[in-house]
Write a protein that holds these residues in place. Structure first.
Motif, PDB file in Angstrom:
ATOM      1  N   TYR A  44       0.838  -1.213   0.000  1.00  0.00           N
ATOM      2  CA  TYR A  44       0.000   0.000   0.000  1.00  0.00           C
ATOM      3  C   TYR A  44       0.870   1.261   0.000  1.00  0.00           C
ATOM      4  O   TYR A  44       0.572   2.232  -0.714  1.00  0.00           O
ATOM      5  CB  TYR A  44      -0.929  -0.011   1.219  1.00  0.00           C
ATOM      6  CG  TYR A  44      -1.751   1.255   1.336  1.00  0.00           C
ATOM      7  CD1 TYR A  44      -2.965   1.380   0.664  1.00  0.00           C
ATOM      8  CD2 TYR A  44      -1.293   2.345   2.086  1.00  0.00           C
ATOM      9  CE1 TYR A  44      -3.709   2.550   0.746  1.00  0.00           C
ATOM     10  CE2 TYR A  44      -2.033   3.517   2.168  1.00  0.00           C
ATOM     11  CZ  TYR A  44      -3.237   3.612   1.495  1.00  0.00           C
ATOM     12  OH  TYR A  44      -3.964   4.774   1.566  1.00  0.00           O
ATOM     13  N   GLY A 148      -0.794 -16.486  -4.202  1.00  0.00           N
ATOM     14  CA  GLY A 148       0.199 -15.689  -3.480  1.00  0.00           C
ATOM     15  C   GLY A 148       0.321 -16.136  -2.033  1.00  0.00           C
ATOM     16  O   GLY A 148       0.375 -15.318  -1.117  1.00  0.00           O
ATOM     17  N   ALA A 150       2.688 -17.294  -0.241  1.00  0.00           N
ATOM     18  CA  ALA A 150       3.883 -17.029   0.566  1.00  0.00           C
ATOM     19  C   ALA A 150       4.042 -15.549   0.895  1.00  0.00           C
ATOM     20  O   ALA A 150       4.987 -15.160   1.577  1.00  0.00           O
ATOM     21  CB  ALA A 150       5.129 -17.526  -0.168  1.00  0.00           C
ATOM     22  N   GLY A 151       3.118 -14.714   0.417  1.00  0.00           N
ATOM     23  CA  GLY A 151       3.195 -13.281   0.703  1.00  0.00           C
ATOM     24  C   GLY A 151       2.770 -12.987   2.133  1.00  0.00           C
ATOM     25  O   GLY A 151       2.370 -13.879   2.885  1.00  0.00           O
ATOM     26  N   THR A 171      -0.467 -20.962  -4.314  1.00  0.00           N
ATOM     27  CA  THR A 171       0.500 -20.691  -5.375  1.00  0.00           C
ATOM     28  C   THR A 171       1.655 -19.847  -4.840  1.00  0.00           C
ATOM     29  O   THR A 171       1.485 -19.014  -3.953  1.00  0.00           O
ATOM     30  CB  THR A 171      -0.137 -19.953  -6.564  1.00  0.00           C
ATOM     31  OG1 THR A 171      -0.439 -18.602  -6.190  1.00  0.00           O
ATOM     32  CG2 THR A 171      -1.399 -20.634  -7.043  1.00  0.00           C
TER      33      THR A 171
HETATM   34  N1  LIG Z   1      -7.533  -4.875  -0.072  1.00  0.00           N
HETATM   35  C1  LIG Z   1      -6.906  -4.891   1.087  1.00  0.00           C
HETATM   36  O1  LIG Z   1      -7.508  -4.684   2.152  1.00  0.00           O
HETATM   37  C2  LIG Z   1      -5.429  -5.187   1.112  1.00  0.00           C
HETATM   38  C3  LIG Z   1      -4.741  -5.283   2.335  1.00  0.00           C
HETATM   39  C4  LIG Z   1      -3.396  -5.666   2.324  1.00  0.00           C
HETATM   40  C5  LIG Z   1      -2.754  -5.892   1.105  1.00  0.00           C
HETATM   41  N2  LIG Z   1      -3.447  -5.716  -0.061  1.00  0.00           N
HETATM   42  C6  LIG Z   1      -2.805  -5.946  -1.373  1.00  0.00           C
HETATM   43  O2  LIG Z   1      -2.583  -7.344  -1.470  1.00  0.00           O
HETATM   44  C7  LIG Z   1      -1.428  -7.592  -2.255  1.00  0.00           C
HETATM   45  C8  LIG Z   1      -0.466  -8.522  -1.491  1.00  0.00           C
HETATM   46  O3  LIG Z   1       0.036  -7.854  -0.348  1.00  0.00           O
HETATM   47  P1  LIG Z   1       1.188  -8.538   0.531  1.00  0.00           P
HETATM   48  O4  LIG Z   1       1.532  -7.599   1.621  1.00  0.00           O
HETATM   49  O5  LIG Z   1       0.816  -9.937   0.856  1.00  0.00           O
HETATM   50  O6  LIG Z   1       2.385  -8.548  -0.539  1.00  0.00           O
HETATM   51  P2  LIG Z   1       3.732  -9.428  -0.573  1.00  0.00           P
HETATM   52  O7  LIG Z   1       4.110  -9.845   0.787  1.00  0.00           O
HETATM   53  O8  LIG Z   1       4.678  -8.615  -1.368  1.00  0.00           O
HETATM   54  O9  LIG Z   1       3.318 -10.736  -1.356  1.00  0.00           O
HETATM   55  C9  LIG Z   1       3.066 -10.713  -2.724  1.00  0.00           C
HETATM   56  C10 LIG Z   1       3.011 -12.163  -3.200  1.00  0.00           C
HETATM   57  O10 LIG Z   1       2.586 -12.179  -4.555  1.00  0.00           O
HETATM   58  C11 LIG Z   1       3.178 -13.305  -5.150  1.00  0.00           C
HETATM   59  N3  LIG Z   1       3.208 -13.098  -6.597  1.00  0.00           N
HETATM   60  C12 LIG Z   1       3.929 -12.199  -7.302  1.00  0.00           C
HETATM   61  N4  LIG Z   1       3.630 -12.296  -8.613  1.00  0.00           N
HETATM   62  C13 LIG Z   1       2.705 -13.280  -8.724  1.00  0.00           C
HETATM   63  C14 LIG Z   1       1.984 -13.848  -9.816  1.00  0.00           C
HETATM   64  N5  LIG Z   1       2.173 -13.416 -11.074  1.00  0.00           N
HETATM   65  N6  LIG Z   1       1.113 -14.839  -9.550  1.00  0.00           N
HETATM   66  C15 LIG Z   1       0.918 -15.288  -8.288  1.00  0.00           C
HETATM   67  N7  LIG Z   1       1.552 -14.784  -7.211  1.00  0.00           N
HETATM   68  C16 LIG Z   1       2.443 -13.793  -7.440  1.00  0.00           C
HETATM   69  C17 LIG Z   1       4.551 -13.402  -4.549  1.00  0.00           C
HETATM   70  O11 LIG Z   1       4.883 -14.764  -4.546  1.00  0.00           O
HETATM   71  P3  LIG Z   1       6.379 -15.345  -4.741  1.00  0.00           P
HETATM   72  O12 LIG Z   1       7.301 -14.449  -3.930  1.00  0.00           O
HETATM   73  O13 LIG Z   1       6.260 -16.711  -4.206  1.00  0.00           O
HETATM   74  O14 LIG Z   1       6.660 -15.262  -6.202  1.00  0.00           O
HETATM   75  C18 LIG Z   1       4.337 -12.862  -3.141  1.00  0.00           C
HETATM   76  O15 LIG Z   1       4.220 -13.912  -2.217  1.00  0.00           O
HETATM   77  C19 LIG Z   1      -0.852  -6.212  -2.593  1.00  0.00           C
HETATM   78  O16 LIG Z   1      -1.322  -5.821  -3.869  1.00  0.00           O
HETATM   79  C20 LIG Z   1      -1.451  -5.312  -1.528  1.00  0.00           C
HETATM   80  O17 LIG Z   1      -1.529  -3.964  -1.933  1.00  0.00           O
HETATM   81  C21 LIG Z   1      -4.772  -5.381  -0.090  1.00  0.00           C
END
Ligand SMILES: NC(=O)c1ccc[n+]([C@@H]2O[C@H](COP(=O)([O-])OP(=O)(O)OC[C@H]3O[C@@H](n4cnc5c(N)ncnc54)[C@H](OP(=O)(O)O)[C@@H]3O)[C@@H](O)[C@H]2O)c1
Length: 308
Positions: A44, A148, A150-151, A171
Motif C-alpha cells: 500500500y 500468493g 507465501a506473501g 501458489t
Molecule cells: N484490499 C486490502 O484490504 C489489502 C490489504 C493488504 C494488502 N493488499 C494488497 O494485497 C497484495 C499482497 O500484499 P502482501 O503484503 O501480501 O504482498 P507481498 O508480501 O509482497 O506478497 C506478494 C506475493 O505475490 C506473489 N506473486 C507475485 N507475482 C505473482 C503472480 N504473477 N502470480 C501469483 N503470485 C504472485 C509473490 O509470490 P512469490 O514471492 O512466491 O513469487 C508474493 O508472495 C498487494 O497488492 C497489496 O496492496 C490489499
C-alpha cells in the motif's frame, strides 16, 4: 524536532521520498504519541507514493507508514495508555518517523514475547487475511485455493485456514514451496498450466473457495474456472469487479467488524509463535526509496521494516 519520511510529490520512491524535520506531536485527550521502534512497509505504501491509487494533490505531502510498534512517549488522559507502555499502532499514518500520533482506538498493548519489528509487520496483513477467511466462512469442510500463499497476507491466510482444518492449495514461486508445505498447504507454481496444476493437487476433491492476494487475470481466471464467482475473494483484482468476485478493501461494516475483532487474537498468536512473522530487511531514513523499490519487484519472502 523529530525526523519523518515524507513524499512532497507522487513519483518514483527513490526520487520523491525524503526525511524531513517535524514538531514532536502532542496528544489530545484520547490520543497517544509513540516513539517508533519499528514500522512495517506494505505494498500500500508503495502504491500510495507512486500514485497508483490516484494522485490527488490535496493529499500532499504524503506520509507513508501504516503500522508501527514502539513505546508510548506521551498519552492523553482519556487514551487508556501511559508513558512507557509498549504498544502496536494500527492503523497508523506517517509511521516512518521517530514519533507517530494516533487515537487510542488504534493503539494496542504489545504482548510480551513479541519483538518490535515483528509486531510492526503483523496487523495490516493479518487483519486482511482474517477478513478474507471470515468473509468466506472457511471451515474444515473447505478446499481452499490461495493465490500468493507465501506473501505477507497469503501466508497468514494459509496458516489460519490450515488451523481451521481446511485443505489448502497455494501458489508461489518454487523457492517458496518448502515454506508453504511447512505451513500445511500443497504448493503449486503460478504461470502457464496453473489450472491443471491446482486440479491435480486435490485429485477428486472440489475447490470450495479461493483467496486471491495477487490480482492477476491468471489468478482470477483460474479461480473462476474452478468455482462460482461469489466464492472468490480478492484483495487486489480491482479491474475484475464485473466478474462478480468479492473484492475486499476493508470498507463496509462486515469487513470493519472482522478486522477490528482480529487485532487482539493476531497479536496473541504472533506472541505465542502460532503465527510466524519473518522480517527479511530493515531500512532507515536514508534508504527508504530503495526498500520501496525492492518491495515493488519480485522480492524475498518476509517483511521489510523501517527502524529509525
Ligand atoms: N484490499 C486490502 O484490504 C489489502 C490489504 C493488504 C494488502 N493488499 C494488497 O494485497 C497484495 C499482497 O500484499 P502482501 O503484503 O501480501 O504482498 P507481498 O508480501 O509482497 O506478497 C506478494 C506475493 O505475490 C506473489 N506473486 C507475485 N507475482 C505473482 C503472480 N504473477 N502470480 C501469483 N503470485 C504472485 C509473490 O509470490 P512469490 O514471492 O512466491 O513469487 C508474493 O508472495 C498487494 O497488492 C497489496 O496492496 C490489499
Amino acid at each position: 524536532m523529530a525526523t519523518q519520511i515524507i513524499a512532497p510529490q507522487y513519483g518514483d520512491p527513490v526520487e520523491v521520498l525524503e526525511p524531513t524535520q517535524t514538531e514532536i506531536p502532542r496528544p489530545g485527550p484520547t490520543e497517544v504519541v509513540v516513539r517508533v521502534r519499528a514500522a512495517g512497509l506494505n505494498p500500500y505504501d508503495v502504491k500510495l507514493v507512486r500514485g497508483d491509487m490516484g494522485a490527488d494533490p490535496d493529499r500532499l505531502p504524503l506520509r507513508p507508514g501504516g503500522e508501527a510498534a514502539g513505546v508510548v512517549d506521551s498519552a492523553g488522559a482519556d487514551s487508556g495508555f501511559r508513558r512507557g507502555d509498549d504498544v502496536v499502532v494500527y492503523p497508523a499514518t506517517g509511521a516512518f518517523a521517530e514519533y507517530v500520533i494516533a487515537d487510542g482506538e488504534s493503539v494496542h498493548p504489545m504482548p510480551p514475547g513479541l519483538g518490535f519489528p515483528e509486531a510492526a509487520s503483523l496487523l495490516l496483513a493479518g487483519v486482511t487475511a482474517v477478513d478474507a477467511l471470515a468473509t468466506l466462512e472457511i471451515d474444515a469442510t473447505d478446499v481452499l485455493l490461495v493465490h500468493g500463499g507465501a506473501g505477507a497476507v497469503g501466508s497468514i491466510v494459509v496458516a489460519e485456514a490450515v488451523a481451521a482444518g481446511a485443505t489448502v492449495v497455494a501458489t508461489a514461486s518454487p523457492r517458496n514451496h518448502a515454506y508453504l508445505a511447512d505451513l500445511g498447504a500443497t504448493p503449486v507454481a503460478y504461470g502457464p498450466g496453473l489450472a491443471d496444476a491446482v486440479r491435480d493437487a486435490v485429485g477428486s476433491a472440489v475447490f470450495t473457495a479461493a483467496v486471491d492476494t495477487v490480482g492477476t487475470d491468471e489468478a482470477v481466471d483460474v479461480s473462476l474456472a474452478l468455482m462460482p464467482a461469489h466464492r472468490i475473494v480478492s484483495i487486489a483484482a480491482w479491474s475484475r469487479a464485473d466478474d462478480g468476485i468479492v473484492l475486499l478493501s476493508g470498507g463496509g461494516e462486515r469487513s470493519r467488524h472482522h478486522r477490528r475483532a482480529a487485532v487482539e487474537p493476531l497479536l496473541a498468536d504472533a506472541a505465542s509463535g502460532r503465527i510466524r512473522v519473518d522480517v527479511v530487511r530493515t531500512f532507515g531514513f536514508d534508504d527508504a526509496g530503495d526498500a520501496f523499490t525492492e518491495l515493488a519487484a519480485a522480492h524475498p519472502r518476509g517483511k521489510f521494516v523501517f527502524v529509525p
